[in-house]
Design a protein around this motif. Structure first.
Motif, short mmCIF file in Angstrom:
data_model
loop_
_atom_site.label_atom_id
_atom_site.label_comp_id
_atom_site.label_asym_id
_atom_site.label_seq_id
_atom_site.Cartn_x
_atom_site.Cartn_y
_atom_site.Cartn_z
N UNK A 252 39.76 15.88 64.76
CA UNK A 252 39.49 16.91 65.04
C UNK A 252 40.50 17.90 64.12
N UNK A 253 39.89 18.59 62.94
CA UNK A 253 40.68 18.99 62.01
C UNK A 253 41.05 20.49 62.36
N UNK A 254 42.20 20.96 61.70
CA UNK A 254 42.50 22.41 61.98
C UNK A 254 42.89 23.18 60.60
N UNK A 342 51.02 26.31 59.66
CA UNK A 342 51.38 27.72 60.32
C UNK A 342 51.78 28.67 58.97
N UNK A 343 51.55 29.75 59.27
CA UNK A 343 51.57 31.00 58.00
C UNK A 343 52.71 31.91 58.65
N UNK A 354 50.71 29.84 64.35
CA UNK A 354 49.41 29.49 64.12
C UNK A 354 48.39 30.06 65.01
N UNK A 355 47.29 30.51 64.69
CA UNK A 355 46.35 30.84 65.44
C UNK A 355 45.54 29.88 66.36
N UNK A 356 46.46 29.01 66.84
CA UNK A 356 45.57 28.06 67.59
C UNK A 356 45.93 28.12 69.07
N UNK A 391 48.00 32.11 70.19
CA UNK A 391 48.62 31.64 69.18
C UNK A 391 49.86 30.77 69.54
N UNK A 392 50.63 30.08 68.68
CA UNK A 392 51.74 29.47 68.82
C UNK A 392 52.70 29.94 67.58
N UNK A 393 53.92 30.15 67.85
CA UNK A 393 54.70 30.83 66.89
C UNK A 393 56.02 29.92 66.84
#
Length: 400
Positions: A252-254, A342-343, A354-356, A391-393
């Protein structure tokens, strides 16, 4: 459903741009009566103009225009006086010992009614506009936007230059905004830090592909002529194993990952199937463009070889993690992988976002939702990150 976003270059594509503007603006009751089925102006004739068009199947659904500064100035300069901002930026650049700024504007945004609530359509248009601006050497962007959409630009960190300005002939209020290019480029491509050379060398040559959850990007056995980089969302890679008569889950790629890159080298059939695990945004590099650029400059091949070697190492690590790692080791591996892609937050570069979702993180880690939440909560208690439904920060900076 899938959407292709590209630079309008053919007569038909440009015709689609001008007619879509007319369709959208006439529906909104804005100055379409001045035109006859198509909206086009002098700024569409300037050589440095870039009109971007989005298609759902063969139907044009959205467009935006990028103009580089010229002696005619920018379209935005004709609705608001950006002179004070231009002078301030020029003084700042001179004081910092940098070259004079290069300005561009983004405008003529038109999105068909049924697509206006699809935020990924606007995001895809904007990412491509940023890529084109980067290719042209733009350092600062200015725009006058309908004040109803001002919140989008504020969330992106753009600077509002005045209160809304009434435009009587349009029946709307416009707001002037401006931003340096650098934070927008980080927003658009910050997840590809390890593929920076590849992005730089093919800047301005990409198309964008938006794929809904469950849709196939390509199937095993199909001919392939494109490679893909994930800016947002996720892709499941699987293959059918004839000997066992089973479909094998491979990865599974992200965001930040690349797949399908072997199709840039040869015309062999796809060795696996790629399916969007959620609504996904992809950058597309075609084989024709890749080889055209490689003939011009062989260093483009070096950039791809570096990516391929990295992908082989990643594939080996992934197979080992999935096969032998404990739950704790899997979770730690994928948290670190997530942190690397992450951006930087547009308002605070010390934060990496990260918008995950937690569920997507759990799926990638082959963990249950409860196991993933417990692990993230532990890292939250250690003041390393925070997480929400969307999201995760990360609080700590990314390793160099």
């Amino acid at each position: 459903m899938s959407i292709r976003i590209k630079l309008a270059q053919t007569e038909q594509e440009l015709n689609d741009v001008y007619r879509l503007r007319y369709q959208v603006y006439s529906e909104l009751g804005r100055f379409a009566e001045k035109y006859d089925d198509a909206i086009v102006d002098v700024f569409d004739a300037i050589p440095s103009v870039a009109n971007i068009i989005a298609y759902s199947d063969d139907v044009p659904i959205a467009t935006i225009r990028v103009n580089l500064d010229t002696a005619l100035k920018l379209p935005s300069d004709h609705t608001f006086d950006f002179t004070p901002y231009r002078e301030r930026v020029a003084a700042e650049e001179q004081e910092a010992g940098r070259n004079q700024p290069v300005f561009a504007s983004a405008g003529m945004l038109a999105i068909a009614a049924e697509w206006r609530n699809r935020r990924n359509v606007f995001a895809g248009l904007l990412r491509m506009a940023v890529d084109i601006g980067h290719m042209l050497g733009v350092t600062h962007i200015v725009a006058t936007v309908n004040d109803e959409t001002a919140g989008i630009y504020e969330r992106l960190g753009w600077e509002r230059l005045s209160q809304p300005v009434p435009m009587g002939e349009l029946g709307v209020n416009i707001s002037p905004f401006a931003t340096p290019m650098a934070p927008m480029y980080r927003w658009a491509f910050g997840m590809f830090r390890e593929k920076k050379d590849l992005l730089e060398q093919f800047s301005g040559c990409f198309t964008w592909y938006l794929v809904d959850k469950g849709n196939k990007v390509f199937c095993q056995g199909e001919p392939g002529d494109e490679a893909y980089l994930i800016t947002k969302g996720g892709i499941d890679i699987s293959c059918f194993h004839e000997a066992s008569d089973k479909t094998l889950y491979l990865a599974r790629l992200g965001p930040g990952d690349m797949f399908g890159e072997l199709s840039l080298i040869d015309s062999s059939e796809r060795s696996a199937t790629a399916v969007a695990s959620r609504n996904t945004e992809l950058i597309v590099i075609s084989r024709d463009v890749f080889w055209e650029k490689s003939y011009e400059d062989p260093s483009h091949l070096k950039a791809l070889m570096q990516v391929l070697s990295g992908r082989l190492r990643d594939a080996n690590n992934l197979s080992m993690i999935y096969a032998y790692a404990s739950l704790e080791e899997r979770l730690r591996y994928f948290v670190e992988r997530l942190r690397k892609t992450a951006v930087e937050d547009v308002h605070n570069p010390d934060l990496l976002r990260s918008k995950m979702t937690v569920q997507e993180f759990a799926d990638m880690s082959h963990a249950s939702l409860e196991e993933a939440e417990r692990f993230l909560q532990k890292l939250h208690d250690e003041n390393k990150l925070e997480y929400s439904r969307y999201q995760i920060t990360f609080f700590e900076g990314r390793e160099s």
